[in-house]
Write a protein that holds these residues in place. Structure first.
Motif, short mmCIF file in Angstrom:
data_model
loop_
_atom_site.label_atom_id
_atom_site.label_comp_id
_atom_site.label_asym_id
_atom_site.label_seq_id
_atom_site.Cartn_x
_atom_site.Cartn_y
_atom_site.Cartn_z
N ILE A 174 0.83 -1.21 0.00
CA ILE A 174 0.00 0.00 0.00
C ILE A 174 0.86 1.26 0.00
O ILE A 174 0.63 2.19 -0.78
CB ILE A 174 -0.96 -0.01 1.21
N TRP B 228 1.14 4.00 -3.01
CA TRP B 228 0.75 5.38 -2.66
C TRP B 228 1.84 6.37 -3.05
O TRP B 228 1.56 7.46 -3.55
CB TRP B 228 0.45 5.45 -1.17
N VAL C 236 -9.81 2.00 -5.00
CA VAL C 236 -9.58 0.59 -4.68
C VAL C 236 -8.81 0.43 -3.37
O VAL C 236 -9.00 -0.55 -2.64
CB VAL C 236 -8.84 -0.10 -5.84
N MET C 237 -7.96 1.39 -3.04
CA MET C 237 -7.14 1.31 -1.83
C MET C 237 -7.91 1.70 -0.57
O MET C 237 -7.59 1.23 0.53
CB MET C 237 -5.91 2.21 -1.98
N THR D 127 -9.16 -0.30 2.65
CA THR D 127 -8.24 -0.59 3.75
C THR D 127 -8.68 0.12 5.03
O THR D 127 -8.62 -0.45 6.12
CB THR D 127 -6.81 -0.14 3.39
N PRO E 67 -7.88 -4.26 -1.79
CA PRO E 67 -6.73 -3.37 -2.00
C PRO E 67 -5.41 -4.10 -2.23
O PRO E 67 -4.57 -3.64 -3.00
CB PRO E 67 -6.69 -2.53 -0.71
N CYS F 43 -2.54 -3.39 -4.97
CA CYS F 43 -1.24 -2.92 -4.47
C CYS F 43 -0.18 -4.01 -4.54
O CYS F 43 0.98 -3.74 -4.88
CB CYS F 43 -1.39 -2.42 -3.03
#
Length: 309
Positions: free
Chosen positions: A219, A223, A240-241, A244, A267, A271
């Motif tokens: 992640i 990012w 989509v993340m 989390t 996620p 990721c």
């Protein structure tokens, strides 16, 4: 091993099925009759969710169209702590459908009101199946900020979509005399927040810690790379993340440790894919052989850790 993903589809499917069989071998060995059917049903739902998620991510350009790696990573996190068919597995399939509505396509930087209504209605349905999924509202509100959905009309549609399935169910319960008991039960479940931990075997603890570490690294890694992407790609990736965040909230209704990795399967599918393949797609800085070997080792450890869990 990672080089096999993105080449032959048959080989990729074979690897996914083999990994899934290994992860579910213990639950299948310790069940019989209806328990075996429930475990097989759980495997099928996970595999279906993984393929649908893979297709969705590739259609919006978040992953390669030739790779089924997102499917495998989704199956790994969904299977690591699963032993049978559960409401959480069904609810996660609905989460994939919600994200399908929320992802941007074309040149638009926001979503239409019908998709707002549909996505929040699906959140309600998912929470009816598995109440901790109501925490997905946290991610949804953050997605609204990401898409700049600030107008009062959009928020009214959000609320109406969220309430519509519950109004139908509550109306039926009111007519049958079960409304009060249902509301009290739901209120009790929603108020049952706490930090819960359970003792587990050292080997399983180590495996779970490894999976959590890979989740966090993947992640953070993606990012930090978002600035290199287009605006639409960035917004879709963030969408989509963001589950989390909801997953962390859902842990307060289950167990903080051992962690239910199913909350983070979506996620991680995105990721984790970029964690393992991003360097290979960089034409200016080709991956060195030792880096590819390290990635392969980590990938194998990932699968082994899921089997141990």
């Amino acid at each position: 091993m990672l080089r096999l993903f993105g080449k032959s589809t048959i080989i990729q499917v074979a690897i996914i099925l083999a990994a899934l069989a290994l992860m579910w071998a213990r639950p299948l060995a310790h069940t019989a009759g209806t328990g075996t059917l429930a475990a097989i049903g759980g495997m099928i739902l996970i595999l279906l969710g993984g393929f649908l998620l893979n297709l969705m991510l590739s259609n919006v350009g978040l992953v390669s169209k030739n790779s089924l790696l997102p499917t495998l990573l989704y199956c790994i996190f969904m299977s690591a702590t699963a032993t049978t068919l559960t409401p959480a597995l069904v609810a996660n399939l609905i989460i994939v459908a919600i994200l399908h509505l929320l992802l941007l396509r074309g040149t638009s930087l926001t979503i239409t009101t019908d998709k707002i209504f549909g996505s929040t209605a699906l959140i309600s349905i998912a929470s009816m199946i598995y109440l901790p999924m109501l925490t997905f509202l946290i991610a949804y509100i953050l997605i609204c900020i990401n898409y700049r959905l600030y107008r009062w009309r959009e928020w009214m549609v959000l609320i109406l979509g969220l309430l519509a399935p519950y109004i139908l169910v509550w109306s039926y319960l009111f007519l049958t005399g079960g409304l009060k008991a249902s509301l009290l039960h739901m209120a009790g479940q929603l108020s049952d927040i706490g930090i819960r931990t359970e003792p587990i075997a050292p080997l399983r603890t180590a495996a779970l810690v490894l999976l959590i570490a890979m989740l966090v690294v993947s992640i953070v890694s993606l990012w930090l790379k978002l600035g290199e992407k287009t605006v639409i790609w960035k917004k879709n990736a963030i969408t989509v993340m963001l589950p989390t965040v909801s997953g962390l909230g859902a842990l307060l209704y289950t167990s903080l440790f051992p962690v239910n990795l199913q909350f983070f399967a979506v996620p991680f599918a995105l990721c984790g894919t970029h964690l393992f393949t991003l360097q290979e797609r960089n034409v200016f800085r080709q991956s060195r052989p030792w880096q590819q070997r390290v990635n392969d080792i980590l990938f194998v450890l990932l699968i082994l850790a899921a089997i141990v869990c």
